[in-house]
Design an enzyme around this catalytic site. Structure first.
Site, short mmCIF file in Angstrom:
data_model
loop_
_atom_site.label_atom_id
_atom_site.label_comp_id
_atom_site.label_asym_id
_atom_site.label_seq_id
_atom_site.Cartn_x
_atom_site.Cartn_y
_atom_site.Cartn_z
N HIS A 186 12.26 -0.81 -12.99
CA HIS A 186 11.85 -2.20 -13.16
C HIS A 186 11.94 -2.80 -11.51
O HIS A 186 13.12 -2.74 -10.95
CB HIS A 186 13.17 -2.61 -14.10
N GLY A 217 20.60 -7.95 -6.54
CA GLY A 217 19.49 -8.99 -6.11
C GLY A 217 19.65 -9.50 -4.87
O GLY A 217 20.89 -9.48 -4.18
N HIS A 256 0.87 -1.21 -0.01
CA HIS A 256 -0.08 0.08 -0.04
C HIS A 256 0.74 1.17 0.14
O HIS A 256 1.88 1.22 0.61
CB HIS A 256 -1.06 -0.08 1.08
C1 LIG Z 1 24.28 -5.20 -8.12
C2 LIG Z 1 24.86 -5.63 -9.30
C3 LIG Z 1 24.22 -4.83 -10.48
C4 LIG Z 1 26.30 -5.73 -9.56
O1 LIG Z 1 26.84 -6.20 -10.69
P1 LIG Z 1 28.41 -5.80 -11.08
O2 LIG Z 1 28.54 -4.31 -11.04
O3 LIG Z 1 28.65 -6.60 -12.16
O4 LIG Z 1 29.08 -6.28 -9.67
P2 LIG Z 1 30.17 -7.55 -9.54
O5 LIG Z 1 29.53 -8.83 -10.05
O6 LIG Z 1 31.48 -7.12 -10.30
O7 LIG Z 1 30.35 -7.64 -7.91
C5 LIG Z 1 31.02 -6.73 -7.30
C6 LIG Z 1 30.95 -6.95 -5.78
O8 LIG Z 1 29.61 -6.79 -5.32
C7 LIG Z 1 29.34 -8.15 -4.92
N1 LIG Z 1 27.83 -8.24 -5.25
C8 LIG Z 1 27.23 -8.14 -6.76
N2 LIG Z 1 25.81 -8.27 -6.38
C9 LIG Z 1 25.62 -8.31 -5.36
C10 LIG Z 1 24.40 -8.73 -4.65
N3 LIG Z 1 23.22 -8.74 -5.34
N4 LIG Z 1 24.39 -9.05 -3.14
C11 LIG Z 1 25.66 -8.93 -2.61
N5 LIG Z 1 26.78 -8.54 -2.90
C12 LIG Z 1 26.78 -8.56 -4.34
C13 LIG Z 1 30.03 -9.17 -5.38
O9 LIG Z 1 30.28 -10.36 -4.58
C14 LIG Z 1 31.43 -8.31 -5.41
O10 LIG Z 1 32.00 -8.55 -4.34
P3 LIG Z 1 33.61 -8.56 -4.09
O11 LIG Z 1 34.41 -7.05 -4.87
O12 LIG Z 1 33.94 -8.55 -2.70
O13 LIG Z 1 34.02 -9.82 -4.81
C15 LIG Z 1 24.41 -7.03 -9.84
O14 LIG Z 1 25.19 -7.95 -9.14
C16 LIG Z 1 23.08 -7.31 -9.28
O15 LIG Z 1 22.51 -7.84 -8.49
N6 LIG Z 1 22.06 -7.16 -10.52
C17 LIG Z 1 20.62 -7.58 -10.31
C18 LIG Z 1 20.36 -8.46 -11.42
C19 LIG Z 1 18.83 -9.19 -11.37
O16 LIG Z 1 18.28 -9.12 -10.15
N7 LIG Z 1 18.42 -9.31 -12.43
C20 LIG Z 1 17.01 -10.00 -12.65
C21 LIG Z 1 16.64 -9.37 -14.15
S1 LIG Z 1 14.88 -10.07 -14.31
#
Ligand SMILES: CC(C)(COP(=O)(O)OP(=O)(O)OC[C@H]1O[C@@H](n2cnc3c(N)ncnc32)[C@H](O)[C@@H]1OP(=O)(O)O)[C@@H](O)C(=O)NCCC(=O)NCCS
Length: 220
Positions: free
Chosen positions: A157, A196, A148
């Site tokens: 998104h 995520g 709500h």
């Molecule tokens: C947050 C996000 C955008 C970061 O992506 P990125 O910039 O490529 O980052 P990386 O994968 O290089 O990770 C960088 C650091 O963040 C951490 N990290 C990345 N995503 C994380 C998450 N969701 N939760 C906790 N830690 C996360 C990694 O472990 C890494 O840590 P480290 O440096 O200690 O090794 C991506 O991980 C994410 O969660 N995207 C959401 C995708 C999604 O939900 N898609 C659904 C589509 S329908």
């Protein structure tokens, strides 16, 4: 402009509108199936990156964006996942006189007091509760929960299974990752990414990417 569910229902009752889906990638294919589940006919896809004539889900790619330049007003569903690109394309389509109604999968539950903008798409099993406002072009992805009084900015998104507590706010073009949680009254600014599975407790300033529990800015 935002519309009540009543208005969305009126759009649903337009006798079998023929719909084009803009975007033939993964997101566009899910959107096409939502449109079909609403009882509409999808005539085909529009996509600049896929050759015209290609079959996608058994439907033709009709051409790129220029295909719509020469068309009379058409009903279009937004099938672009990237938030900024979806915004740019939606505004261009509206300027050309095309219609972008909201498409709500029939398994979703939308409060009669919620308001939805043009071009919003709700995937299966979404819940939007009382007096929430979802602005133009937002994606409500599979099984997300918008409690709500939430306010979802335009072209945001909400990924599958994310959950927003009462009164939470999401800025324009912000991406809330799969399974993420915003506690009640939490606010995330424009152009942010919430990773995520992350949990936002209070406030995220515009432009930040935050991850973790509790969510903190990502520093590389
Ligand atoms: C947050 C996000 C955008 C970061 O992506 P990125 O910039 O490529 O980052 P990386 O994968 O290089 O990770 C960088 C650091 O963040 C951490 N990290 C990345 N995503 C994380 C998450 N969701 N939760 C906790 N830690 C996360 C990694 O472990 C890494 O840590 P480290 O440096 O200690 O090794 C991506 O991980 C994410 O969660 N995207 C959401 C995708 C999604 O939900 N898609 C659904 C589509 S329908």
């Amino acid at each position: 402009m935002l519309f009540s569910l009543h208005t969305v229902h009126i759009l649903r009752r337009v006798p079998s509108p023929r719909v084009l889906v803009f975007g033939a990638g993964g997101h566009g294919r899910v959107v096409a199936e939502v449109v079909q589940a609403c009882g509409h006919t999808v005539d085909g896809f529009i996509d600049d990156g896929v050759p015209a004539g290609t079959q996608v889900l058994g439907l033709p790619v009709l051409g790129g964006a220029s295909f719509l330049d020469s068309q009379p007003s058409r009903v279009v569903a937004l099938g672009i996942g990237h938030n900024g690109t979806r915004q740019r394309i939606a505004r261009r389509l509206q300027a050309q006189g095309h219609q972008l109604p909201a498409f709500i999968h029939p398994s979703s539950v939308i409060s009669p007091t919620a308001l939805l903008g043009a071009g919003v798409v709700a995937m299966p099993r979404v819940v939007v509760n009382a007096e929430a406002r979802v602005h133009d072009g937002a994606i409500l992805n599979t099984a997300c929960v918008v409690e709500h009084d939430c306010v979802i900015g335009e072209f945001a998104h909400l990924s599958p299974q994310c959950g927003l507590g009462g009164g939470a706010q999401v800025g324009a073009r912000t991406h809330i990752g799969i399974g993420a949680t915003l506690l009640h009254l939490a606010r995330v600014g424009d152009d942010c990414v919430v990773g995520g599975g992350s949990v936002v407790l209070k406030h995220v300033a515009a432009g930040l990417t935050v991850v973790g529990v509790p969510a903190r800015p990502l520093t590389k």
